[in-house]
Design an enzyme around this catalytic site. Structure first.
Site, mmCIF file in Angstrom:
data_model
loop_
_atom_site.group_PDB
_atom_site.id
_atom_site.type_symbol
_atom_site.label_atom_id
_atom_site.label_comp_id
_atom_site.label_asym_id
_atom_site.label_seq_id
_atom_site.Cartn_x
_atom_site.Cartn_y
_atom_site.Cartn_z
ATOM 1 N N TYR A 1 18.110 -11.186 -0.801
ATOM 2 C CA TYR A 1 17.766 -11.757 0.505
ATOM 3 C C TYR A 1 16.497 -12.576 0.358
ATOM 4 O O TYR A 1 15.621 -12.232 -0.421
ATOM 5 C CB TYR A 1 17.610 -10.704 1.600
ATOM 6 C CG TYR A 1 16.531 -9.701 1.341
ATOM 7 C CD1 TYR A 1 15.230 -9.907 1.761
ATOM 8 C CD2 TYR A 1 16.822 -8.530 0.662
ATOM 9 C CE1 TYR A 1 14.237 -8.984 1.506
ATOM 10 C CE2 TYR A 1 15.837 -7.601 0.410
ATOM 11 C CZ TYR A 1 14.553 -7.829 0.830
ATOM 12 O OH TYR A 1 13.576 -6.905 0.562
ATOM 13 N N GLY B 1 0.785 -1.227 0.000
ATOM 14 C CA GLY B 1 0.000 0.000 0.000
ATOM 15 C C GLY B 1 0.811 1.267 0.000
ATOM 16 O O GLY B 1 0.353 2.306 -0.504
ATOM 17 N N ASP B 2 2.026 1.224 0.553
ATOM 18 C CA ASP B 2 2.856 2.421 0.616
ATOM 19 C C ASP B 2 3.837 2.509 -0.546
ATOM 20 O O ASP B 2 4.835 3.221 -0.477
ATOM 21 C CB ASP B 2 3.615 2.469 1.952
ATOM 22 C CG ASP B 2 4.542 1.285 2.152
ATOM 23 O OD1 ASP B 2 4.435 0.310 1.375
ATOM 24 O OD2 ASP B 2 5.366 1.325 3.079
ATOM 25 N N GLU B 3 3.551 1.789 -1.628
ATOM 26 C CA GLU B 3 4.361 1.855 -2.850
ATOM 27 C C GLU B 3 3.428 2.160 -4.028
ATOM 28 O O GLU B 3 3.054 1.267 -4.789
ATOM 29 C CB GLU B 3 5.119 0.549 -3.055
ATOM 30 C CG GLU B 3 6.085 0.237 -1.913
ATOM 31 C CD GLU B 3 6.696 -1.155 -2.011
ATOM 32 O OE1 GLU B 3 6.591 -1.788 -3.083
ATOM 33 O OE2 GLU B 3 7.284 -1.608 -1.006
ATOM 34 N N GLU C 1 11.567 -3.291 -9.026
ATOM 35 C CA GLU C 1 11.690 -2.153 -8.118
ATOM 36 C C GLU C 1 12.009 -0.946 -8.996
ATOM 37 O O GLU C 1 13.100 -0.843 -9.566
ATOM 38 C CB GLU C 1 12.805 -2.401 -7.099
ATOM 39 C CG GLU C 1 12.644 -3.682 -6.288
ATOM 40 C CD GLU C 1 11.733 -3.498 -5.084
ATOM 41 O OE1 GLU C 1 11.254 -2.372 -4.860
ATOM 42 O OE2 GLU C 1 11.506 -4.492 -4.359
ATOM 43 N N ASN D 1 2.639 -9.938 -0.318
ATOM 44 C CA ASN D 1 3.750 -10.612 -0.989
ATOM 45 C C ASN D 1 4.434 -11.636 -0.091
ATOM 46 O O ASN D 1 5.576 -12.032 -0.333
ATOM 47 C CB ASN D 1 4.781 -9.598 -1.483
ATOM 48 C CG ASN D 1 5.622 -10.150 -2.622
ATOM 49 O OD1 ASN D 1 5.150 -10.925 -3.446
ATOM 50 N ND2 ASN D 1 6.887 -9.755 -2.668
ATOM 51 N N HIS E 1 7.124 -2.470 -7.755
ATOM 52 C CA HIS E 1 7.362 -2.115 -6.361
ATOM 53 C C HIS E 1 8.194 -0.838 -6.280
ATOM 54 O O HIS E 1 8.625 -0.296 -7.310
ATOM 55 C CB HIS E 1 8.082 -3.253 -5.629
ATOM 56 C CG HIS E 1 7.258 -4.487 -5.470
ATOM 57 N ND1 HIS E 1 6.701 -4.869 -4.269
ATOM 58 C CD2 HIS E 1 6.898 -5.447 -6.363
ATOM 59 C CE1 HIS E 1 6.029 -5.996 -4.426
ATOM 60 N NE2 HIS E 1 6.142 -6.370 -5.691
#
Length: 489
Positions: A286, A126-128, A308, A186, A226
């Site tokens: 990672y 939501g914050d992307e 990204e 995700n 993202h």
């Protein structure tokens, strides 16, 4: 001397404070693993092994971004303006009841064709929100240019492009990463290494909507957008022992090709200092578990990248035009790659001359691509510049194999499979021999056959084979572009 040391110290700390915002900007707001959580080696990354609460962006930053209501209206207005090449549909609802709207772009939207399908998904977190803005710009750009731009025309006429700008409208509305149930979407998919997320009662409605979507539509490839870094990420995203190292999937080379295609087309992604060529294997960056990317490849037959696209998760709206221009060519080239490269074709039965749902495998790659149930078309993405041994099979039919040199352009390879019963259960050699050293000895067959009826049947079968080849060529005229080499096996 004391005063001089004081001045030096003051200058030193001033320099640190000056550079700190730039260091933190790469991961967005509070984008780090907290000390003592056992994942300190993943410090500074944009994604997390485990979901965690993050500081919300300020209301000031949200100005200039579309609200959920604005987004819905923009999508409806788009399909009215571009009704000839688009349709609007929903794949489900979020926890709070927001419709998960999708725009399909094609010259025949809503129809099933022997063409590959691609999906873009934005706003998983939501914050992307950059992805949701860019995907609307992508749709509008294609609509405005498909009659005059060759790349846009190629996509509209040869691909079914599906665009889901916001998977997490609930999280966006409150400027939070997770959905309304505080679950990271995700991390909510079934995982190949660990039996997490297997409880259907706990699966989020947004996740279920994606899974059902892939059961209804056969996507060849996809990408999620993202924010918080600048890199094209590819499978695998996790490792069996949860440690951080490069862990490639069976189609590792193809994924590297697709990731580089996006990165090299981007304004500056490929110039990354942190990531060579601007791409990364997820587990090498990672490990995460329950991710959408790996699930798509394993269970959906869909080659998905995690893109990204912005160092800052929630940049000011004034920066969106620049970010769009930096990503526009990459987004278009990734979709167009579905028809500009790879091996494509259809599978037919010799006895009935009808499309035959089957499987396609490539020697040396432990992965199977399913042909479409109705049209039996397949679309096998592969890294260019190699010779591939491609085999088509279907229950009750003799598998067939052909060798394909995949250069810069796509190759069409159609298969006509012979029923095993036609040869009394005997298996014949494949007509392909990639060593090019041993010819097919048909004379052996004739010397071992003294039955005139059998010989007549062979002649009839050969004649039918010839007729069916002509029929296949006429049925596949859309797939036979001037830039694509074709063969029928």
């Amino acid at each position: 001397m004391i005063k001089l040391r004081f001045v030096h110290s003051l200058l030193f700390f001033t320099a640190i404070c000056f550079f700190l915002p730039k260091i933190a900007a790469r991961g967005g707001h509070s984008d780090y693993i907290q000390p003592g959580d056992g994942n300190a080696s993943f410090h500074g990354t944009a994604r997390h092994l485990f979901a965690q609460e993050e500081k919300r962006p300020s209301v000031e930053l949200t100005r200039g971004y579309m609200t959920n209501a604005d987004l819905e209206k923009a999508m409806k207005d788009f399909t009215k303006r571009c009704s000839k090449i688009s349709r609007l549909y929903s794949i489900g609802k979020s926890v709070n009841g927001f419709a998960l709207w999708v725009i399909e772009i094609s010259d025949k939207p809503g129809e099933i064709e022997a063409e590959p399908a691609f999906k873009y998904i934005g706003n998983v977190h939501g914050d992307e929100p950059v992805g949701r803005e860019l995907l609307l710009r992508l749709a509008n750009w294609i609509c405005d240019n498909y009659e005059k731009d060759p790349l846009a025309k190629l996509i509209v006429e040869n691909v079914h492009l599906h665009i889901l700008p916001s998977l997490n409208p609930d999280g966006f509305s409150v400027r939070r990463r997770n959905n309304a149930n505080n679950v990271d979407l995700n991390r909510d998919f079934p995982d190949q290494f660990f039996p997490i997320n297997e409880d259907l009662s706990l699966r989020q409605p947004e996740t279920t909507a994606i899974m059902n979507w892939l059961r209804e539509i056969r996507f060849t490839a996809s990408a999620t957008l993202h924010g918080g870094a600048l890199v094209a990420n590819f499978p695998w995203d996790g490792t069996e022992d949860k440690r951080k190292y490069y862990y490639g999937c069976p189609d590792d080379q193809t994924f590297r090709f697709l990731a580089r295609l996006y990165s090299k087309s981007h304004r500056n992604m490929s110039f990354s200092i942190e990531f060579e060529d601007g791409i990364t294997n997820g587990a090498s960056w990672y490990p995460i578990y329950g991710g959408m990317q790996d699930w798509n490849y394993i269970h959906g037959g869909c080659f998905e990248l995690t893109l990204e696209i912005s160092d800052n998760k929630w940049p000011r709206a004034s920066e969106l035009p620049t970010i769009w221009e930096y990503n526009r060519k990459s987004m278009l080239n990734l979709v167009a790659s579905l028809v500009k490269t790879g091996v494509h074709g259809r599978i037919f039965s010799l006895d009935q001359g009808k499309p035959l749902p089957g499987l396609v495998m490539v020697k040396g790659i432990n992965y199977t691509v399913k042909a479409h149930q109705a049209y039996a078309d397949y679309h096998r993405l592969l890294e260019p510049g190699k010779i591939y041994e491609v085999t088509a099979s279907s229950p009750g039919y003799k598998p067939k194999t052909t060798c394909v040199w995949l250069g810069e352009n796509a190759v069409t390879a159609d298969f006509i499979l012979i029923p095993e019963a036609s040869y009394g259960g005997k298996l014949l050699r494949s007509s392909c021999d990639c060593s090019y050293g041993q010819p097919l000895l048909l004379t052996r067959f004739f010397t071992e056959t003294n039955n005139g009826i059998t010989f007549a049947l062979v002649v009839v079968v050969a004649f039918l084979f010839f007729l069916l080849q002509r029929r296949v060529r006429s049925n596949l005229w859309k797939q036979r572009q001037s830039s694509r080499r074709s063969t029928t096996v």
